[in-house]
Design a protein around this motif. Sequence first.
Motif, short mmCIF file in Angstrom:
data_model
loop_
_atom_site.label_atom_id
_atom_site.label_comp_id
_atom_site.label_asym_id
_atom_site.label_seq_id
_atom_site.Cartn_x
_atom_site.Cartn_y
_atom_site.Cartn_z
N TYR A 78 0.83 -1.20 0.00
CA TYR A 78 0.00 0.00 0.00
C TYR A 78 0.87 1.24 0.00
O TYR A 78 1.93 1.27 0.61
N ALA A 79 0.38 2.27 -0.67
CA ALA A 79 1.03 3.58 -0.66
C ALA A 79 0.14 4.52 0.14
O ALA A 79 -1.07 4.30 0.27
N THR A 80 0.74 5.56 0.65
CA THR A 80 -0.06 6.63 1.26
C THR A 80 -0.14 7.76 0.26
O THR A 80 0.71 7.88 -0.64
N ALA A 89 7.29 4.66 -7.44
CA ALA A 89 7.99 3.97 -8.53
C ALA A 89 9.01 2.98 -7.99
O ALA A 89 9.15 1.86 -8.49
N MET A 90 9.73 3.38 -6.93
CA MET A 90 10.73 2.49 -6.34
C MET A 90 10.07 1.26 -5.70
O MET A 90 10.57 0.15 -5.81
N ALA A 91 8.93 1.45 -5.04
CA ALA A 91 8.21 0.32 -4.44
C ALA A 91 7.75 -0.64 -5.52
O ALA A 91 7.84 -1.86 -5.36
N MET A 92 7.27 -0.11 -6.64
CA MET A 92 6.83 -0.97 -7.75
C MET A 92 8.01 -1.73 -8.34
O MET A 92 7.90 -2.93 -8.62
N HIS A 99 0.96 -1.75 -9.91
CA HIS A 99 -0.11 -1.01 -9.25
C HIS A 99 0.13 -0.97 -7.75
O HIS A 99 0.57 -1.96 -7.17
N LEU A 100 -0.19 0.15 -7.14
CA LEU A 100 -0.20 0.29 -5.69
C LEU A 100 -1.57 0.77 -5.26
O LEU A 100 -2.11 1.71 -5.86
N VAL A 101 -2.11 0.15 -4.23
CA VAL A 101 -3.36 0.62 -3.65
C VAL A 101 -3.01 1.77 -2.71
O VAL A 101 -2.09 1.66 -1.91
N VAL A 102 -3.73 2.86 -2.83
CA VAL A 102 -3.47 4.04 -2.01
C VAL A 102 -4.47 4.05 -0.85
O VAL A 102 -5.69 4.10 -1.08
N LEU A 103 -3.94 3.97 0.35
CA LEU A 103 -4.76 3.95 1.57
C LEU A 103 -4.48 5.16 2.44
O LEU A 103 -3.34 5.63 2.52
N VAL A 108 -9.65 3.08 1.23
CA VAL A 108 -9.02 3.04 -0.10
C VAL A 108 -9.34 4.35 -0.80
O VAL A 108 -10.51 4.68 -1.02
N LEU A 109 -8.29 5.11 -1.14
CA LEU A 109 -8.47 6.40 -1.81
C LEU A 109 -8.33 6.29 -3.32
O LEU A 109 -8.92 7.07 -4.06
N GLY A 110 -7.49 5.35 -3.78
CA GLY A 110 -7.25 5.25 -5.21
C GLY A 110 -6.23 4.17 -5.50
O GLY A 110 -5.84 3.40 -4.62
N ILE A 111 -5.82 4.14 -6.74
CA ILE A 111 -4.76 3.24 -7.20
C ILE A 111 -3.80 4.09 -8.01
O ILE A 111 -4.22 4.95 -8.79
N ILE A 112 -2.52 3.85 -7.83
CA ILE A 112 -1.53 4.50 -8.68
C ILE A 112 -0.82 3.41 -9.47
O ILE A 112 -0.46 2.37 -8.93
N SER A 113 -0.70 3.64 -10.76
CA SER A 113 -0.09 2.66 -11.64
C SER A 113 1.17 3.24 -12.28
O SER A 113 1.40 4.45 -12.24
N VAL A 114 1.93 2.36 -12.87
CA VAL A 114 3.10 2.80 -13.64
C VAL A 114 2.65 3.80 -14.70
O VAL A 114 3.31 4.82 -14.92
N ARG A 115 1.53 3.53 -15.32
CA ARG A 115 1.02 4.43 -16.36
C ARG A 115 0.74 5.82 -15.80
O ARG A 115 1.05 6.84 -16.45
#
Length: 132
Positions: A78-80, A89-92, A99-103, A108-115
């Motif tokens: 999870y990312a904050t 990017a480093m965690a991915m 993809h990282l789930v943003v908490l 759950v606030l969102g998802i951040i992807s490489v894209r």
Amino acid sequence: MLVRDAMTKPVLIVGPEHTLRQAAQLMTARRVGSAIVLDPDGSGAGIMTERDVLYAIGAGKNPDIELVTSHITWDVVYATPEWSLEEAAMAMARGGFRHLVVLEGDEVLGIISVRDIMRVWAQRRAEAALSI
């Protein structure tokens, strides 16, 4: 820039009892590569990605019968929302996922992807080039 500024929201949420085909159809309709899976029994938030669907079908699973619950990634990083894009990017890169789930707390606030990250970095670079 922070994760909160680049993440995709609102997120697509599917249940563990959806079939793979239903999950794939929902992801296709929303034009996203992942869905959050919420377990009503309280196991938290997992994620199903297009890669999970691809691997299941490649292994011969029937997408009309096979349930999401058998293909969820529960071991989610999870990312904050306050993480930098570089941290995300480093965690991915370390974890080998896209993809990282943003908490924030348990929400759950969102998802951040490489894209998402590439879009922001490319846009910054283009803006910098125009200002020269």
